[in-house]
Design an enzyme around this catalytic site. Structure first.
Site, short mmCIF file in Angstrom:
data_model
loop_
_atom_site.label_atom_id
_atom_site.label_comp_id
_atom_site.label_asym_id
_atom_site.label_seq_id
_atom_site.Cartn_x
_atom_site.Cartn_y
_atom_site.Cartn_z
N ASP A 273 15.93 -35.28 4.26
CA ASP A 273 16.53 -35.31 5.59
C ASP A 273 15.55 -34.62 6.54
O ASP A 273 14.52 -34.08 6.12
CB ASP A 273 17.91 -34.65 5.57
CG ASP A 273 18.78 -35.13 6.72
OD1 ASP A 273 20.00 -35.01 6.64
OD2 ASP A 273 18.21 -35.63 7.72
C1 GLC Z 1 19.76 -36.14 10.76
C2 GLC Z 1 20.83 -36.45 9.76
C3 GLC Z 1 20.55 -37.69 8.95
C4 GLC Z 1 19.76 -38.68 9.79
C5 GLC Z 1 18.41 -38.06 10.05
C6 GLC Z 1 17.57 -38.95 10.98
O1 GLC Z 1 19.58 -34.75 10.90
O2 GLC Z 1 21.24 -35.43 8.86
O3 GLC Z 1 21.81 -38.23 8.53
O4 GLC Z 1 19.62 -39.91 9.08
O5 GLC Z 1 18.49 -36.75 10.62
O6 GLC Z 1 18.21 -39.06 12.23
#
Ligand code: GLC
Length: 751
Positions: A273
């Site tokens: 993430d």
């Molecule tokens: C965010 C989220 C994740 C998302 C990623 C890209 O912090 O936790 O679900 O896909 O970053 O936006």
């Protein structure tokens, strides 16, 4: 290309690539060119120079993937920069949060789960994939499959609620929708179930906080939707931010290797993430950024999602100092290159910008979004007024007052986690009611009544233009309040839209309360005091404390954030052209103090819901898991079992006749629940083990069958540390929600 040809090409590339180039392939950057420069949100710091940094890294061949690019011309330009920026012509992988639609916005995922119809999920994601792929996106950071039983957690809206059976069905359906006939087939995306794993159990419902989850809950509740997504062929998995039982998920070898790859056989690529690799140092797992990169690679995280200053840039030093081997790096790079070959990006790295315009404006996508919104609505209450239920509106109703700022709020109607939407084509509830009412001589007038633009805190997503709630210029709340009440007084019915502003839920938007924000209850009280009957439409993504609403409104329809065509769908339901059949995908607590609360709990005292488990409130929920009313009515016959005694490993078929006893055709969601009487662990008083949403014409009877075998009977046993089927007596119930009585039983004998 055949898989052998792909592997051979990857071998050639790996042997020709330098360590720097390999570390570059393992790096994914946000590209924050679409952030609103006027935004007053500083939660992400100064992003103004971030796009230029990314372009420098692209030109230097140090980037393998990008996210947050949505315009086809920009994606083509950045793709060209990537290909020309490295010696081997390796293209970039473009990923994005395609959560519930891309340009055509579908109901939020928790709403789709409330349809209890996996086809709604599959169809919606297939359309989202077609639109996103048309602009040059290759991969969705979805489905979000985190199970949660804590409505304080804002990301409850992105998943399928509390239950592993419903969650697994929705997860697999979304993967099928995104990936179609397989990775690389036309108009499809790689699916990336997230966040592996245990994110929905954040302590206190506080986003990003640690999760303490027993093995029993992990294997029986948290993992099944991920396993279903992997078995459906998901090409990617995203790691979770938080630490699971003390070990950060993104550096958790047991999670990523033992469970995901060794036990489930996942062969796709793993992405962290956002900044979750560098956060391993924040967690205190890693000593520094280099160590963070090493720990993530050791856990098998192939791609690092980063805003800037990636940890994986330090892998070159880590290999040279022998802390991580080049073979480990090659394993990660291989999985990333394999995805690019499977997608055909080496042959066709660019998109046809004209075709993108055509795909995004396809009217059949709008119709699918409307149909989905109809199927997600849940009729919570529909008490009779003068002997007649308020919904659907009676033909005698000729004047409707539509009230509340959410009734005419295009941005809120779409819900969170949308970026490329078109607000001008979004149909609000007021608009939908006005158009449908007008077709039948019903006068529909709207008034907001109270402010909408209350911002307790700014949400991270207010960084993107159009996300922050606003009020019309010169909004005079006192005058507007009086106008709304006057409208209600002069109407046959008042339709009041209540709920949460869309930036109050989603990521970094947990709440410590479930109360309706702002002066919504004041408006409800004043409207109800006029004596005009009140229908409440709830626009929200978590269960809210609606006890005060139930005192004033005989009819409450849960409409969630219904998406681009929400107004048309809700109007069809309110006027009765369509009949609601959605069911709650979570237990709806009376108050925040009852959280966490699930229907599938174990029991230590009889009777199950002793009156005073709390001194101050009942121990029962306000609405049960699986609850939902209909405009028709259904009767269930006795449950029949194909056998009353089987041995371990065998199956029995449970069947029941379901009759539509009402005067209108309607769907019913038939649910099968099981309870194991005794064995080697205390088992829940009931668990959902099967469901079917089906259409039953008025007055007709259908027979519904469910298989009950090893898949339904086994559970992961903490003592045995393995899956077991206990010889026992199993009670079975089939009905319209989780309160169904378990009326028949069958025996499972030793094998
Ligand atoms: C965010 C989220 C994740 C998302 C990623 C890209 O912090 O936790 O679900 O896909 O970053 O936006």
């Amino acid at each position: 290309m055949t898989s052998d040809q792909i592997e051979a090409r990857i071998d050639e590339l790996l042997s020709a690539m330098t360590l720097e180039e390999k570390a570059g392939q393992m790096t994914q950057f946000f590209y924050f060119a679409e952030v609103d420069p006027e935004s007053d949100v500083d939660v992400m710091g100064d992003l103004s120079s971030q796009p230029a940094m990314v372009e420098r890294e692209l030109a230097a061949g140090r980037v393998g993937s990008l996210l947050f690019c949505t315009q086809p011309s920009e994606i083509n330009r950045l793709q060209r920069l990537t290909i020309e920026g490295n010696r081997h012509g390796i293209p970039a992988l473009f990923g994005f949060d395609v959560i519930h639609g891309f340009r055509t916005i579908f109901p939020v995922p928790i709403a789709t789960a409330a349809s209890w119809d996996p086809d709604v999920a599959a169809r919606g994601q297939a359309i989202a994939a077609k639109e996103a792929r048309a602009v040059g996106i290759h991969w969705a950071f979805a489905p979000m499959v985190d199970v949660t039983c804590d409505p304080r957690w804002g990301r409850i809206i992105e998943g399928a609620g509390e239950d592993p059976c419903l969650g697994a069905a929705m997860a697999a359906a979304q993967v099928r929708g995104f990936q179609g006939d397989g990775i690389g087939s036309p108009d499809t995306l790689i699916a990336g179930p997230k966040h592996f794993a245990g994110y929905g159990f954040a302590v206190g419902g506080r986003d990003y906080d640690q999760s303490h989850i027993s093995d029993e809950q992990l294997w029986n509740v948290v993992f099944p939707p991920f396993k279903a997504a992997v078995e459906a062929g998901a090409g990617n998995v995203m790691t979770a931010y938080m630490d699971l039982n003390g070990v950060p998920a993104t550096g958790n070898v047991w999670l990523m290797q033992n469970v995901l790859r060794d036990t489930w056989g996942f062969e796709g690529f793993l992405v962290s993430d956002a900044n979750a690799v560098r956060n391993l140092a924040t967690h205190g797992l890693a000593k520094d950024l280099t160590d963070a990169g090493v720990r993530a690679v050791s856990a098998g995280v192939d791609l690092e999602m980063a805003v800037d200053d990636p940890a994986y840039a330090h892998l070159v030093d880590a290999v040279r100092s022998g802390v991580v081997s080049e073979e480990q790096i090659d394993t990660c790079v291989r999985r990333i290159l394999r995805a690019k070959f499977q997608l055909g990006l080496f042959e066709e790295p660019y998109v046809d910008e004209q075709r993108a315009v055509e795909v995004l404006s396809d009217p059949t996508h709008r119709e699918a979004a409307r149909a989905a919104a109809v199927r997600t609505a849940v009729l919570l209450t529909n008490e009779p007024v003068d002997g007649q239920p308020l919904l659907p509106l009676s033909p005698e109703v000729k004047k409707v007052a539509v009230l509340g700022p959410l009734a005419d709020a295009p941005r809120d109607t779409l819900g969170p986690w949308v970026f490329d939407f078109d607000l001008t084509e979004t149909v609000t509830i007021a608009q939908g009611l006005r158009e449908r009412g007008g077709d039948f001589g019903v006068e529909v007038e709207y008034a907001p009544g109270i402010r909408h633009g209350q911002r307790t805190f700014a949400s991270m997503f207010d960084l993107w233009e159009g996300n922050a709630p606003v009020d019309p210029e010169g909004f005079d709340e006192e005058a507007e309040f009086a106008r709304a009440v006057e409208l209600a007084a002069g109407a046959d019915v008042a339709v009041l839209v209540l709920g949460e502003w869309q930036n109050m839920i989603g990521e970094a938007a947990s709440r410590s309360s479930l109360e309706l924000p702002g002066r919504q209850l004041d408006l409800l009280d004043a409207v109800a005091a006029t004596g005009t009957p009140v229908v409440v439409l709830l626009m929200n993504g978590r269960p809210l404390d609606v006890r005060p609403v139930m005192e004033k409104a005989p009819a409450i329809l849960e409409v969630w954030y219904p998406g681009s065509q929400g107004g048309h769908a809700i109007a069809a339901l309110v006027f009765g052209d369509e009949s609601p059949a959605g069911r709650l995908p979570f237990t709806w607590p009376r108050s925040v103090g009852q959280i966490p609360m699930v229907y599938s709990h174990t029991i230590s005292h009889e009777p199950e819901n002793q009156w005073r488990r709390y001194w101050d409130v009942e121990s029962t929920p306000l609405f049960a898991f699986g609850h939902g009313l209909s405009y028709s009515s259904f009767a269930y016959g006795d449950v029949n079992l194909s056998a009353t005694s089987i041995s371990v490993g065998e199956s029995v078929t449970a069947s029941v006749d379901v009759t539509n006893t009402g005067d209108r055709d309607a769907d019913e969601v038939v649910q099968l629940y099981l309870h194991q009487r005794w064995g080697t662990a205390s088992r829940p008083v009931r668990e959902l083990k099967g469901f079917q949403r089906l259409f039953v014409p008025a007055g007709q009877t259908v027979t519904v069958e469910f298989p009950v075998g090893p898949e339904q009977l086994r559970y992961w046993n903490a003592a045995a540390h393995d899956w077991v089927i206990d010889p026992s007596l199993f009670d079975v119930g089939i009905g319209g929600d989780s309160t169904v009585e378990l009326t028949v039983s069958f025996e499972v004998r030793e094998g």
